[in-house]
Design a protein around this motif. Structure first.
Motif, PDB file in Angstrom:
ATOM      1  N   ALA A 199      96.284 -18.169  72.925  1.00 47.37           N
ATOM      2  CA  ALA A 199      96.819 -17.956  71.577  1.00 47.37           C
ATOM      3  C   ALA A 199      96.563 -19.164  70.687  1.00 47.37           C
ATOM      4  N   VAL A 200      96.684 -20.382  71.230  1.00 42.71           N
ATOM      5  CA  VAL A 200      96.436 -21.591  70.442  1.00 42.71           C
ATOM      6  C   VAL A 200      94.964 -21.669  70.042  1.00 42.71           C
ATOM      7  N   ILE A 201      94.072 -21.352  70.978  1.00 43.41           N
ATOM      8  CA  ILE A 201      92.637 -21.414  70.668  1.00 43.41           C
ATOM      9  C   ILE A 201      92.266 -20.376  69.615  1.00 43.41           C
ATOM     10  N   ALA A 202      92.788 -19.115  69.786  1.00 45.80           N
ATOM     11  CA  ALA A 202      92.470 -18.066  68.820  1.00 45.80           C
ATOM     12  C   ALA A 202      93.048 -18.392  67.449  1.00 45.80           C
ATOM     13  N   GLY A 203      94.241 -18.966  67.408  1.00 42.19           N
ATOM     14  CA  GLY A 203      94.836 -19.331  66.128  1.00 42.19           C
ATOM     15  C   GLY A 203      94.057 -20.437  65.436  1.00 42.19           C
ATOM     16  N   ALA A 204      93.583 -21.408  66.207  1.00 39.92           N
ATOM     17  CA  ALA A 204      92.815 -22.506  65.610  1.00 39.92           C
ATOM     18  C   ALA A 204      91.485 -22.006  65.044  1.00 39.92           C
ATOM     19  N   TRP A 250      93.087 -25.254  52.736  1.00 38.64           N
ATOM     20  CA  TRP A 250      93.939 -25.307  53.927  1.00 38.64           C
ATOM     21  C   TRP A 250      95.198 -24.436  53.771  1.00 38.64           C
ATOM     22  N   ALA A 251      95.613 -24.169  52.534  1.00 39.77           N
ATOM     23  CA  ALA A 251      96.817 -23.359  52.335  1.00 39.77           C
ATOM     24  C   ALA A 251      96.566 -21.876  52.605  1.00 39.77           C
ATOM     25  N   TYR A 252      95.321 -21.426  52.435  1.00 36.98           N
ATOM     26  CA  TYR A 252      95.023 -20.003  52.643  1.00 36.98           C
ATOM     27  C   TYR A 252      95.282 -19.552  54.083  1.00 36.98           C
ATOM     28  N   PRO A 253      94.778 -20.230  55.102  1.00 40.42           N
ATOM     29  CA  PRO A 253      95.075 -19.764  56.469  1.00 40.42           C
ATOM     30  C   PRO A 253      96.556 -19.820  56.812  1.00 40.42           C
ATOM     31  N   ALA A 284      87.880 -12.656  57.558  1.00 39.09           N
ATOM     32  CA  ALA A 284      87.378 -14.030  57.472  1.00 39.09           C
ATOM     33  C   ALA A 284      86.599 -14.401  58.725  1.00 39.09           C
ATOM     34  N   ASN A 285      87.067 -13.934  59.882  1.00 38.93           N
ATOM     35  CA  ASN A 285      86.362 -14.246  61.124  1.00 38.93           C
ATOM     36  C   ASN A 285      84.969 -13.606  61.141  1.00 38.93           C
ATOM     37  N   VAL A 286      84.896 -12.344  60.678  1.00 38.03           N
ATOM     38  CA  VAL A 286      83.613 -11.654  60.678  1.00 38.03           C
ATOM     39  C   VAL A 286      82.676 -12.223  59.608  1.00 38.03           C
ATOM     40  N   ALA A 287      83.245 -12.544  58.439  1.00 35.82           N
ATOM     41  CA  ALA A 287      82.406 -13.031  57.338  1.00 35.82           C
ATOM     42  C   ALA A 287      81.779 -14.384  57.636  1.00 35.82           C
ATOM     43  N   THR A 288      82.498 -15.208  58.384  1.00 41.79           N
ATOM     44  CA  THR A 288      81.960 -16.548  58.687  1.00 41.79           C
ATOM     45  C   THR A 288      81.142 -16.571  59.974  1.00 41.79           C
ATOM     46  N   ALA A 289      80.868 -15.405  60.544  1.00 46.90           N
ATOM     47  CA  ALA A 289      80.085 -15.347  61.780  1.00 46.90           C
ATOM     48  C   ALA A 289      78.594 -15.170  61.504  1.00 46.90           C
ATOM     49  N   GLY A 290      78.130 -15.480  60.318  1.00 46.62           N
ATOM     50  CA  GLY A 290      76.729 -15.386  59.971  1.00 46.62           C
ATOM     51  C   GLY A 290      76.371 -14.163  59.176  1.00 46.62           C
TER      52      GLY A 290
END
Length: 225
Positions: free
Chosen positions: A14-19, A40-43, A80-86
């Motif tokens: 959970a810590v790794i996925a959150g980071a 930094w405030a957005y996440p 956000a995860n998908v968009a920043t994956a290339g």
């Protein structure tokens, strides 16, 4: 006194996925023109809305608003995860994405306010009695009180009653007062009966002629003799 630290695999995951999600949201916000502390405030905003909706779902599983805001925060995080994956050129972010990132603070504020001030569900009253109360009632019902028998007082022997003489069967019952008018009327009837039959009128005949009780007829017959 030494303490041993036990690492939970789920907690580490959970810590790794959150980071990672936190970093992806920061990179997307920075690419959309939100630099510095704003990136930094957005996440933080997305994760707080996600946690608030999840907590509301835990207390009230039928709350549709909690499910809606949980889905919105989850889509924002996964997007956000998908968009920043290339799949997205962070150096040339489209205008619609910049609009979404700029409008997210107002949307997150609205969702957090609605979740925080939503009325808490009222628990339905239980109709069944509590098991503790039922057990206590059963214990009270099973209690038996044993009392020592009290000594019965001895009664003195009963004294024999003196024998009473039985009344004669043929003797009339005196003691009933006879009105004078009734006695005169009965004397006239008795004289007429004697004149016709030559015998004295008995109590039964007198009773039937006068229509009086047997005791009163006996008293009249006794008074006429």
């Amino acid at each position: 006194m030494s303490r041993t630290l036990r690492f939970d695999a789920v907690l580490i995951q959970a810590v790794i996925a959150g980071a990672l999600s936190f970093a992806h949201l920061h990179d997307l916000a920075a690419a959309a023109g939100q630099d510095g502390w704003k990136a930094w405030a957005y996440p933080v905003s997305v994760d707080l809305l996600l946690v608030a909706a999840w907590r509301r779902m835990r207390t009230d599983a039928e709350n549709r608003d909690a499910w809606l805001w949980f889905a919105i925060a989850l889509v924002a995080s996964l997007g956000a995860n998908v968009a920043t994956a290339g799949l997205l050129d962070l150096h040339d972010v489209p205008a619609w994405l910049r609009i979404l990132v700029a409008g997210w603070p107002a949307l997150a504020f609205l969702g957090g306010t609605l979740l925080a001030h939503a009325p808490a569900p009222v628990p339905a009253p239980s109709q069944d009695p509590e098991p503790v109360a039922a057990e206590e009632l059963k214990e009270v019902a099973d209690l038996t009180v044993e009392r020592a028998p009290e000594p019965v007082p001895e009664l003195p022997p009963a004294e024999p009653e003196p024998p009473t003489a039985a009344p004669a069967l043929d003797s009339p019952t005196p003691g009933i007062p006879v009105p004078p008018a009734l006695l005169d009327h009965a004397r006239k009837i008795a004289d007429a009966h004697r004149a016709q039959t030559g015998t004295a009128m008995d109590a039964a005949t007198l009773r039937s002629r006068l229509g009086v009780s047997e005791a009163l007829a006996d008293s009249i017959t006794l008074a006429l003799t």
